[in-house]
Write a protein that holds these residues in place. Structure first.
Motif, PDB file in Angstrom:
ATOM      1  N   GLY A   1       0.813  -1.209   0.000  1.00  0.00           N
ATOM      2  CA  GLY A   1       0.000   0.000   0.000  1.00  0.00           C
ATOM      3  C   GLY A   1       0.846   1.258   0.000  1.00  0.00           C
ATOM      4  N   ASN A   2       1.873   1.293   0.811  1.00  0.00           N
ATOM      5  CA  ASN A   2       2.714   2.488   0.901  1.00  0.00           C
ATOM      6  C   ASN A   2       3.558   2.672  -0.358  1.00  0.00           C
ATOM      7  N   ILE A   3       4.083   1.596  -0.922  1.00  0.00           N
ATOM      8  CA  ILE A   3       4.882   1.701  -2.152  1.00  0.00           C
ATOM      9  C   ILE A   3       4.024   2.252  -3.286  1.00  0.00           C
ATOM     10  N   ARG A   4       2.836   1.721  -3.434  1.00  0.00           N
ATOM     11  CA  ARG A   4       1.963   2.192  -4.523  1.00  0.00           C
ATOM     12  C   ARG A   4       1.509   3.623  -4.283  1.00  0.00           C
ATOM     13  N   ARG A   5       1.230   3.974  -3.058  1.00  0.00           N
ATOM     14  CA  ARG A   5       0.820   5.344  -2.745  1.00  0.00           C
ATOM     15  C   ARG A   5       1.938   6.323  -3.082  1.00  0.00           C
ATOM     16  N   MET A   6       3.161   5.992  -2.692  1.00  0.00           N
ATOM     17  CA  MET A   6       4.289   6.881  -2.967  1.00  0.00           C
ATOM     18  C   MET A   6       4.546   7.003  -4.470  1.00  0.00           C
ATOM     19  N   GLN A   7       4.381   5.923  -5.201  1.00  0.00           N
ATOM     20  CA  GLN A   7       4.575   5.973  -6.645  1.00  0.00           C
ATOM     21  C   GLN A   7       3.479   6.816  -7.296  1.00  0.00           C
ATOM     22  N   LEU A   8       2.270   6.733  -6.801  1.00  0.00           N
ATOM     23  CA  LEU A   8       1.171   7.553  -7.328  1.00  0.00           C
ATOM     24  C   LEU A   8       1.402   9.035  -7.040  1.00  0.00           C
ATOM     25  N   HIS A   9       2.065   9.353  -5.942  1.00  0.00           N
ATOM     26  CA  HIS A   9       2.357  10.754  -5.623  1.00  0.00           C
ATOM     27  C   HIS A   9       3.322  11.372  -6.629  1.00  0.00           C
ATOM     28  N   LEU A  10       4.116  10.556  -7.316  1.00  0.00           N
ATOM     29  CA  LEU A  10       5.038  11.058  -8.324  1.00  0.00           C
ATOM     30  C   LEU A  10       4.327  11.433  -9.618  1.00  0.00           C
ATOM     31  N   ASP A  11       3.111  10.955  -9.807  1.00  0.00           N
ATOM     32  CA  ASP A  11       2.331  11.254 -11.010  1.00  0.00           C
ATOM     33  C   ASP A  11       1.722  12.641 -10.877  1.00  0.00           C
ATOM     34  N   GLU A  12       1.999  13.495 -11.865  1.00  0.00           N
ATOM     35  CA  GLU A  12       1.488  14.872 -11.802  1.00  0.00           C
ATOM     36  C   GLU A  12      -0.019  14.947 -12.007  1.00  0.00           C
ATOM     37  N   ASN A  13      -0.621  13.897 -12.573  1.00  0.00           N
ATOM     38  CA  ASN A  13      -2.072  13.882 -12.782  1.00  0.00           C
ATOM     39  C   ASN A  13      -2.842  13.363 -11.569  1.00  0.00           C
TER      40      ASN A  13
ATOM     41  N   SER B   1      -6.337  12.371 -16.910  1.00  0.00           N
ATOM     42  CA  SER B   1      -6.028  10.968 -16.661  1.00  0.00           C
ATOM     43  C   SER B   1      -7.134  10.351 -15.812  1.00  0.00           C
ATOM     44  N   SER B   2      -7.342   9.073 -15.990  1.00  0.00           N
ATOM     45  CA  SER B   2      -8.322   8.371 -15.160  1.00  0.00           C
ATOM     46  C   SER B   2      -7.583   7.674 -14.013  1.00  0.00           C
ATOM     47  N   PRO B   3      -8.284   7.311 -12.948  1.00  0.00           N
ATOM     48  CA  PRO B   3      -7.627   6.574 -11.851  1.00  0.00           C
ATOM     49  C   PRO B   3      -7.022   5.242 -12.324  1.00  0.00           C
ATOM     50  N   MET B   4      -7.691   4.594 -13.282  1.00  0.00           N
ATOM     51  CA  MET B   4      -7.173   3.319 -13.807  1.00  0.00           C
ATOM     52  C   MET B   4      -5.847   3.545 -14.541  1.00  0.00           C
ATOM     53  N   GLN B   5      -5.759   4.611 -15.326  1.00  0.00           N
ATOM     54  CA  GLN B   5      -4.511   4.919 -16.031  1.00  0.00           C
ATOM     55  C   GLN B   5      -3.399   5.252 -15.038  1.00  0.00           C
ATOM     56  N   ALA B   6      -3.710   6.021 -14.016  1.00  0.00           N
ATOM     57  CA  ALA B   6      -2.712   6.386 -13.012  1.00  0.00           C
ATOM     58  C   ALA B   6      -2.227   5.147 -12.266  1.00  0.00           C
ATOM     59  N   TYR B   7      -3.143   4.250 -11.935  1.00  0.00           N
ATOM     60  CA  TYR B   7      -2.784   3.021 -11.222  1.00  0.00           C
ATOM     61  C   TYR B   7      -1.871   2.150 -12.086  1.00  0.00           C
ATOM     62  N   ASN B   8      -2.254   1.967 -13.356  1.00  0.00           N
ATOM     63  CA  ASN B   8      -1.441   1.145 -14.262  1.00  0.00           C
ATOM     64  C   ASN B   8      -0.073   1.764 -14.504  1.00  0.00           C
ATOM     65  N   LEU B   9      -0.014   3.082 -14.647  1.00  0.00           N
ATOM     66  CA  LEU B   9       1.258   3.769 -14.831  1.00  0.00           C
ATOM     67  C   LEU B   9       2.154   3.575 -13.606  1.00  0.00           C
ATOM     68  N   ALA B  10       1.576   3.676 -12.423  1.00  0.00           N
ATOM     69  CA  ALA B  10       2.350   3.477 -11.191  1.00  0.00           C
ATOM     70  C   ALA B  10       2.899   2.060 -11.115  1.00  0.00           C
ATOM     71  N   ILE B  11       2.092   1.068 -11.484  1.00  0.00           N
ATOM     72  CA  ILE B  11       2.547  -0.330 -11.462  1.00  0.00           C
ATOM     73  C   ILE B  11       3.691  -0.531 -12.466  1.00  0.00           C
ATOM     74  N   ASN B  12       3.532   0.007 -13.666  1.00  0.00           N
ATOM     75  CA  ASN B  12       4.577  -0.142 -14.688  1.00  0.00           C
ATOM     76  C   ASN B  12       5.869   0.556 -14.268  1.00  0.00           C
ATOM     77  N   ASP B  13       5.760   1.742 -13.683  1.00  0.00           N
ATOM     78  CA  ASP B  13       6.952   2.453 -13.218  1.00  0.00           C
ATOM     79  C   ASP B  13       7.648   1.692 -12.083  1.00  0.00           C
ATOM     80  N   LEU B  14       6.868   1.123 -11.181  1.00  0.00           N
ATOM     81  CA  LEU B  14       7.461   0.320 -10.105  1.00  0.00           C
ATOM     82  C   LEU B  14       8.162  -0.911 -10.661  1.00  0.00           C
ATOM     83  N   ASP B  15       7.571  -1.525 -11.674  1.00  0.00           N
ATOM     84  CA  ASP B  15       8.167  -2.698 -12.303  1.00  0.00           C
ATOM     85  C   ASP B  15       9.519  -2.340 -12.921  1.00  0.00           C
TER      86      ASP B  15
END
Length: 145
Positions: free
Chosen positions: A73-85, A111-125
């Motif tokens: 939860g914290n890793i994904r939250r922090m990665q989402l904070h890096l997204d300007e959208n 951006s949609s929440p789904m796009q932001a979530y997928n972008l965060a997952i791909n960036d973490l990967d």
């Protein structure tokens, strides 16, 4: 004189000696605890990640991730904070005995929440792949000596 001095009354209750029966009580108490595998094995018929759109706020949604805790939860939250959208990104654990996290995302209109979530997952990967290769390179360099 106070009664606890006169009659030999102790203000603290005496501890009972634990004999053979106390082991059975401890085993019975442990039987009420959930099995450890329930923390990480997703039950059959349950999705690992589910998506719920928010009906009150535009471009907001919740992602329910089964069998995860604070680390993910914290890793994904922090990665989402890096997204300007992403206007808001947060997570919570509903209850300590419910092994799931709820990630809430609110985005801009671009951006949609789904796009932001997928972008965060791909960036973490990508980040984890880079970390793995850097680690393996250092191990290879170190083993040459």
């Amino acid at each position: 004189m106070p009664p606890y001095i006169k009659g030999g009354f102790s203000p603290l209750p005496k501890q009972k000696k634990r004999g053979r029966g106390s082991e059975k009580v401890r085993r019975a108490e442990a039987m009420n605890a959930p099995d450890r595998y329930e923390r990480f094995v997703v039950p059959e018929g349950t999705k690992k990640v589910s998506y719920e759109r928010d009906t009150k706020i535009i471009n907001a949604a919740s992602f329910i991730i089964e069998r995860e805790e604070h680390t993910i939860g914290n890793i994904r939250r922090m990665q989402l904070h890096l997204d300007e959208n992403a206007l808001f990104a947060g997570y919570k654990l509903p209850h300590p005995l419910q092994y799931k996290i709820i990630i809430r995302i609110h985005t801009t209109g671009q951006s949609s929440p789904m796009q932001a979530y997928n972008l965060a997952i791909n960036d973490l990967d990508k980040e984890l792949d880079h970390l793995r290769s850097a680690f393996e390179d250092e191990i290879a360099n170190h083993s040459e000596y």
